[in-house]
Design a protein around this motif. Structure first.
Motif, mmCIF file in Angstrom:
data_model
loop_
_atom_site.group_PDB
_atom_site.id
_atom_site.type_symbol
_atom_site.label_atom_id
_atom_site.label_comp_id
_atom_site.label_asym_id
_atom_site.label_seq_id
_atom_site.Cartn_x
_atom_site.Cartn_y
_atom_site.Cartn_z
ATOM 1 N N SER A 136 10.964 -35.637 15.188
ATOM 2 C CA SER A 136 10.630 -35.429 16.600
ATOM 3 C C SER A 136 11.521 -36.238 17.537
ATOM 4 O O SER A 136 11.679 -35.894 18.709
ATOM 5 C CB SER A 136 9.155 -35.779 16.858
ATOM 6 O OG SER A 136 8.903 -37.136 16.531
ATOM 7 N N LEU A 149 15.186 -34.120 17.347
ATOM 8 C CA LEU A 149 15.184 -32.661 17.417
ATOM 9 C C LEU A 149 16.208 -32.148 18.429
ATOM 10 O O LEU A 149 16.214 -32.538 19.589
ATOM 11 C CB LEU A 149 13.797 -32.160 17.797
ATOM 12 C CG LEU A 149 13.617 -30.640 17.822
ATOM 13 C CD1 LEU A 149 13.662 -30.074 16.408
ATOM 14 C CD2 LEU A 149 12.291 -30.266 18.495
ATOM 15 N N GLY A 150 17.079 -31.258 17.970
ATOM 16 C CA GLY A 150 18.029 -30.604 18.850
ATOM 17 C C GLY A 150 19.304 -31.382 19.142
ATOM 18 O O GLY A 150 20.194 -30.860 19.818
ATOM 19 N N HIS A 198 17.342 -30.780 12.973
ATOM 20 C CA HIS A 198 16.146 -29.924 12.990
ATOM 21 C C HIS A 198 15.526 -29.962 11.592
ATOM 22 O O HIS A 198 16.247 -29.917 10.591
ATOM 23 C CB HIS A 198 16.515 -28.484 13.348
ATOM 24 C CG HIS A 198 15.361 -27.681 13.855
ATOM 25 N ND1 HIS A 198 14.380 -27.187 13.019
ATOM 26 C CD2 HIS A 198 15.026 -27.300 15.109
ATOM 27 C CE1 HIS A 198 13.485 -26.527 13.744
ATOM 28 N NE2 HIS A 198 13.847 -26.581 15.012
ATOM 29 N N ARG A 219 18.496 -21.681 19.977
ATOM 30 C CA ARG A 219 17.048 -21.914 20.108
ATOM 31 C C ARG A 219 16.413 -21.850 18.731
ATOM 32 O O ARG A 219 16.982 -21.300 17.783
ATOM 33 C CB ARG A 219 16.409 -20.877 21.024
ATOM 34 C CG ARG A 219 16.523 -19.457 20.524
ATOM 35 C CD ARG A 219 15.794 -18.476 21.428
ATOM 36 N NE ARG A 219 16.009 -17.098 21.002
ATOM 37 C CZ ARG A 219 15.358 -16.510 20.005
ATOM 38 N NH1 ARG A 219 14.437 -17.191 19.329
ATOM 39 N NH2 ARG A 219 15.605 -15.255 19.665
ATOM 40 N N ASP A 220 15.214 -22.423 18.628
ATOM 41 C CA ASP A 220 14.456 -22.302 17.386
ATOM 42 C C ASP A 220 13.293 -21.340 17.589
ATOM 43 O O ASP A 220 13.112 -20.779 18.668
ATOM 44 C CB ASP A 220 14.016 -23.671 16.855
ATOM 45 C CG ASP A 220 13.003 -24.390 17.754
ATOM 46 O OD1 ASP A 220 12.307 -23.717 18.557
ATOM 47 O OD2 ASP A 220 12.901 -25.625 17.652
ATOM 48 N N ASN A 231 10.254 -21.846 17.921
ATOM 49 C CA ASN A 231 9.226 -22.330 18.839
ATOM 50 C C ASN A 231 9.724 -22.343 20.281
ATOM 51 O O ASN A 231 9.033 -22.832 21.170
ATOM 52 C CB ASN A 231 8.769 -23.744 18.448
ATOM 53 C CG ASN A 231 7.756 -23.724 17.323
ATOM 54 O OD1 ASN A 231 7.516 -22.673 16.711
ATOM 55 N ND2 ASN A 231 7.160 -24.857 17.028
ATOM 56 N N ASN A 256 12.375 -24.014 21.455
ATOM 57 C CA ASN A 256 13.151 -25.194 21.830
ATOM 58 C C ASN A 256 14.627 -24.815 21.947
ATOM 59 O O ASN A 256 15.180 -24.146 21.066
ATOM 60 C CB ASN A 256 12.982 -26.298 20.783
ATOM 61 C CG ASN A 256 11.557 -26.789 20.699
ATOM 62 O OD1 ASN A 256 11.005 -27.296 21.662
ATOM 63 N ND2 ASN A 256 10.948 -26.609 19.529
ATOM 64 N N ARG A 257 15.263 -25.271 23.029
ATOM 65 C CA ARG A 257 16.645 -24.899 23.304
ATOM 66 C C ARG A 257 17.622 -25.925 22.743
ATOM 67 O O ARG A 257 17.338 -27.129 22.693
ATOM 68 C CB ARG A 257 16.860 -24.774 24.813
ATOM 69 C CG ARG A 257 16.024 -23.676 25.462
ATOM 70 C CD ARG A 257 16.509 -22.305 25.073
ATOM 71 N NE ARG A 257 15.638 -21.241 25.567
ATOM 72 C CZ ARG A 257 15.878 -19.949 25.422
ATOM 73 N NH1 ARG A 257 16.976 -19.572 24.781
ATOM 74 N NH2 ARG A 257 15.037 -19.042 25.885
#
Length: 262
Positions: A162, A165-166, A189, A249-250, A252, A254-255
């Motif tokens: 967390s 992430l990204g 990720h 993006r994923d 969910n 998330n960009r």
């Protein structure tokens, strides 16, 4: 007729139906996998595909870490066939989630290196479509210790995913392959497969590389078996603009958005 020759002819005639039956069951797969016909239909639909030595798929003889199995797909051998390579789809016969990724090279060379999860030893396939619509298949067999799809990744286990992430790490290399520059890209990720109890599927769905004018240089669609914190290597033209833009993006929403200085 020589009795030995007669016996060999009769043996050949007796075996011919068995050989044909096996070819029908495996779709003519040179690796003899009974799963290949259903994998082919799942990956490209009920259209013809021919096995080709021009599509190279390379992996380790034995993968000690089934959560990080390195693969290289190289379809440069089809660069002068059917108008060149339009897309590459990678799939694994015996994975619980068999689809791995789809790559549209666009301005990049039709090759890439990456890591995947494998649940057990299996053939690994690259289905390559040329611009004329024809499909060509390359394969390799990878022995794996197993269980790579059904255990949580390290960052999921320790909870650090967390915080990272990204995040994107990128590095360019000069003169690795004549006429190209190499881009090694990592996107942080957890790439959860959805096969671990209590952890739903959570993975990057798409990435694309664009220039300042919004023109794409390559597109990539990813599925759950791509390894945690995907590390992917691309070969780009030798002449690049000062900066390129990574977008994605994923599943969910998330960009992913990062500028890559070349």
């Amino acid at each position: 007729m020589n009795p030995w020759r007669r016996r060999s002819v009769l043996f050949g005639l007796a075996c011919a139906p068995l050989v044909r039956a096996q070819e029908e069951q495996t779709g003519g797969d040179p690796l003899g996998s009974m799963q290949y016909p259903s994998l082919r239909d799942e990956t490209i639909g009920k259209v013809p595909a021919r096995f080709s030595d021009a599509v190279l798929v390379k992996g380790p003889d034995f993968a000690d870490d089934a959560m990080n199995v390195p693969l290289l797909v190289d379809a440069r051998g089809l660069s002068e066939t059917g108008g060149g390579v339009a897309r590459i789809r990678v799939a694994v016969d015996r994975n619980p989630v068999r689809q791995v990724l789809e790559f549209e090279p666009l301005r990049a060379l039709p090759m890439l290196a990456f890591r995947i999860r494998m649940e057990q030893a299996s053939p690994v396939r690259a289905f390559v479509q040329t611009s004329d619509g024809q499909w060509h298949v390359g394969s390799t067999w990878v022995q794996a210790s197993g269980g790579g799809c059904t255990v949580p990744g390290l960052t999921r286990a320790d909870g650090s995913w967390s915080r990272t992430l990204g995040q994107v790490q990128a590095r360019f290399f000069n003169n690795v392959i004549e006429g190209s520059r190499r881009l090694r890209l990592r996107v942080m990720h957890p790439m959860d497969t959805g096969l671990v109890s209590g952890i739903p599927s959570f993975h990057i769905e798409e990435l694309r590389l664009e220039d300042g004018g919004g023109q794409p240089w390559w597109r990539l669609r990813l599925h759950e078996p791509v390894s945690e914190n995907p590390l992917i290597t691309f070969e780009l033209p030798s002449q690049l603009p000062p900066a390129l833009h990574l977008l994605g993006r994923d599943n969910n929403g998330n960009r992913i958005d990062a500028e890559l200085r070349t």
